[in-house]
Design a protein around this motif. Structure first.
Motif, PDB file in Angstrom:
ATOM      1  N   THR A  26      45.902  52.153 -44.331  1.00  0.00           N
ATOM      2  CA  THR A  26      45.950  53.359 -43.505  1.00  0.00           C
ATOM      3  C   THR A  26      45.071  53.165 -42.271  1.00  0.00           C
ATOM      4  N   LEU A  27      45.598  53.524 -41.113  1.00  0.00           N
ATOM      5  CA  LEU A  27      44.837  53.483 -39.871  1.00  0.00           C
ATOM      6  C   LEU A  27      44.768  54.891 -39.301  1.00  0.00           C
ATOM      7  N   LYS A  28      43.548  55.345 -39.020  1.00  0.00           N
ATOM      8  CA  LYS A  28      43.335  56.674 -38.461  1.00  0.00           C
ATOM      9  C   LYS A  28      43.089  56.556 -36.955  1.00  0.00           C
ATOM     10  N   ILE A  29      44.013  57.075 -36.160  1.00  0.00           N
ATOM     11  CA  ILE A  29      43.890  57.007 -34.705  1.00  0.00           C
ATOM     12  C   ILE A  29      43.213  58.271 -34.188  1.00  0.00           C
ATOM     13  N   SER A  30      42.130  58.088 -33.431  1.00  0.00           N
ATOM     14  CA  SER A  30      41.386  59.212 -32.881  1.00  0.00           C
ATOM     15  C   SER A  30      41.502  59.247 -31.366  1.00  0.00           C
ATOM     16  N   MET A  31      41.650  60.443 -30.809  1.00  0.00           N
ATOM     17  CA  MET A  31      41.716  60.623 -29.351  1.00  0.00           C
ATOM     18  C   MET A  31      41.070  61.947 -28.987  1.00  0.00           C
ATOM     19  N   SER A  32      40.557  62.035 -27.781  1.00  0.00           N
ATOM     20  CA  SER A  32      39.900  63.258 -27.334  1.00  0.00           C
ATOM     21  C   SER A  32      40.897  64.296 -26.840  1.00  0.00           C
ATOM     22  N   VAL A  33      42.082  63.868 -26.397  1.00  0.00           N
ATOM     23  CA  VAL A  33      43.083  64.795 -25.859  1.00  0.00           C
ATOM     24  C   VAL A  33      43.829  65.506 -26.985  1.00  0.00           C
ATOM     25  N   GLY A  34      44.514  66.605 -26.641  1.00  0.00           N
ATOM     26  CA  GLY A  34      45.189  67.424 -27.635  1.00  0.00           C
ATOM     27  C   GLY A  34      46.625  67.036 -27.921  1.00  0.00           C
ATOM     28  N   GLU A  35      47.264  67.814 -28.754  1.00  0.00           N
ATOM     29  CA  GLU A  35      48.615  67.510 -29.220  1.00  0.00           C
ATOM     30  C   GLU A  35      49.676  67.631 -28.128  1.00  0.00           C
ATOM     31  N   LYS A  36      49.383  68.329 -27.048  1.00  0.00           N
ATOM     32  CA  LYS A  36      50.350  68.471 -25.966  1.00  0.00           C
ATOM     33  C   LYS A  36      50.312  67.291 -25.000  1.00  0.00           C
ATOM     34  N   ASP A  37      49.350  66.409 -25.185  1.00  0.00           N
ATOM     35  CA  ASP A  37      49.165  65.288 -24.268  1.00  0.00           C
ATOM     36  C   ASP A  37      50.129  64.148 -24.580  1.00  0.00           C
TER      37      ASP A  37
END
Length: 322
Positions: A26-37
Motif C-alpha cells: 500500500t502506498l499513501k499519497i499525500s498532497m496539500s491541495v484539495g479534492e477539486k485540484d
C-alpha cells in the motif's frame, strides 16, 4: 497442515514467478491541495491504473488537503522507509539536493513548456538521483500545478506595490527569498491555514496557482490577482527509496510508469482549466486580474540566483536546453 502439504506449498511457491506470490503493498499519497485540484484527479488516475496492472496487489490511497501532515513531515517519514509519497516541490527537496532548488527561484523558467524541458534534461535527472542517498526516490517530476501569482486585496502593478505586504509562501529559502526580491515580505504558513489567515488579516495576501486557489475556495478572500507568474510550479511525487526497492521489480516499473502518466494527465488538466478558473473568479467573485509588466519583477529576481548560489546551476540548465 502435515509435512508433505507444507513441502508441496513451498515447492509450488518456488515454481511461480515472484510477482505471482508477492505480498500486498500500500502506498499513501499525500498532497496539500484539495479534492477539486487537478493533482488529486491525477492521483486518482494513477490509483486506478496501478491497482489494475497489479491486480490489486499494490494499492494506492490518496490523502488531499494535508490530511497526513505537512509535506516536510511526509518527506521525513519517507526517508525513514514509510510507505508514503509526497507531492512536493523543488524548494522542499533542495534541503536534500541543493541543485534541485534552482527551479524554485522566481523566473527560473518562463512557462510550463520550458519548465517541462528543464526537468527532462540529463542535468536535472542527475540532481534527482542525489536524493536517493538521502532515502528519497522520485517517481516522476512532471506534476505541473500551474503558474503562481500574487493574490491580494490591494492592486499590485509593480514590485513597489508589494512593499509592506505580508505574503504567505512555503518556507523553503528559494520561495521566501524570491518573494522578498519581488518586493513583498514573505511569511511561511501551511497551505491549509491560508484561508483563515486571510479572513483574520494575519497576512495581506498569498502567492499561488489558480487550481489550488479554487480548490481551497481562496477566491473568496481576495480582490486582485497580479499576474506575475513568477513561479512555474513543477512538482514531484517522491517516495521512500528503501520502500521502493522493497517492491518486486515489476511493481517498481508499473509505479514509475503510472506516476509519469498521471503527472502528465494532472498537468494537462491544470493547463486546460486555467481560463475557466479565471472566469469563475472574475464573474462569480468580482476578482480583478491585473496584467502586470513582468520586466521589473524578472529583473529583481535575478539577484536570488546569486544570493542562494544558483548561478552555476542556472547556466547548466540553460546550456542543456540549447
Amino acid at each position: 497442515m502435515n509435512i508433505n502439504m507444507k513441502l508441496s506449498t513451498l515447492l509450488l511457491a518456488a515454481a511461480l514467478p515472484f510477482s505471482a506470490v508477492a505480498k500486498d503493498y500500500t502506498l499513501k499519497i499525500s498532497m496539500s491541495v484539495g479534492e477539486k485540484d487537478p493533482m488529486y484527479a491525477g492521483s486518482m488516475v494513477m490509483k486506478e491504473a496501478v491497482e489494475s496492472r497489479t491486480d490489486g496487489k499494490l494499492k494506492i490511497e490518496v490523502y488531499p488537503s494535508g490530511q497526513l501532515g505537512s509535506m516536510e513531515d511526509i518527506q521525513e517519514q519517507a526517508m525513514f522507509g514509510e510507505n508514503v509519497a509526497a507531492l512536493t516541490d523543488s524548494g522542499r527537496l533542495s534541503v536534500f539536493s541543493k541543485e534541485i532548488g534552482v527551479i524554485g527561484v522566481a523566473y527560473a523558467a518562463k512557462d510550463y513548456q520550458e519548465m517541462k524541458r528543464i526537468v527532462e534534461t540529463d542535468v536535472f535527472k542527475g540532481w534527482e538521483q542525489k536524493l536517493e542517498k538521502e532515502g528519497l526516490h522520485v517517481l516522476s517530476f512532471n506534476w505541473f500545478q500551474g503558474s503562481r501569482s500574487f493574490f491580494t486585496n490591494k492592486e499590485v502593478q509593480k514590485p513597489e506595490d508589494l512593499n509592506g505586504l505580508l505574503i504567505r509562501t512555503p518556507g523553503a529559502a528559494v520561495w521566501s527569498e524570491s518573494v522578498r526580491s519581488l518586493g513583498a515580505t514573505p511569511t511561511a504558513l501551511p497551505w491549509a491555514e491560508t484561508y483563515p489567515a486571510m479572513q483574520q488579516g494575519t497576512v495581506d495576501g498569498f502567492e499561488a496557482q489558480l487550481p489550488a486557489v479554487i480548490s481551497g475556495s481562496l477566491q473568496e478572500t481576495v480582490k486582485y490577482v497580479a499576474e506575475t507568474e513568477h513561479f512555474q510550479l513543477m512538482t514531484a511525487l517522491v517516495v521512500s527509496e528503501d520502500w521502493f526497492r522493497s517492491l518486486p521489480q515489476e511493481y517498481q516499473t508499473i509505479l514509475t510508469e503510472e506516476s509519469y502518466n498521471a503527472g502528465n494527465y494532472a498537468s494537462e488538466q491544470a493547463n486546460a482549466q486555467i481560463a475557466e478558473y479565471k472566469r469563475i473568479m472574475q464573474d462569480d467573485y468580482g476578482v480583478k486580474f491585473v496584467a502586470v509588466d513582468k520586466t521589473p519583477f524578472i529583473k529583481n529576481a535575478q539577484a536570488v540566483f546569486k544570493k542562494l548560489g544558483y548561478e552555476q546551476e542556472y547556466q547548466q540548465l540553460q546550456q542543456a536546453l540549447k
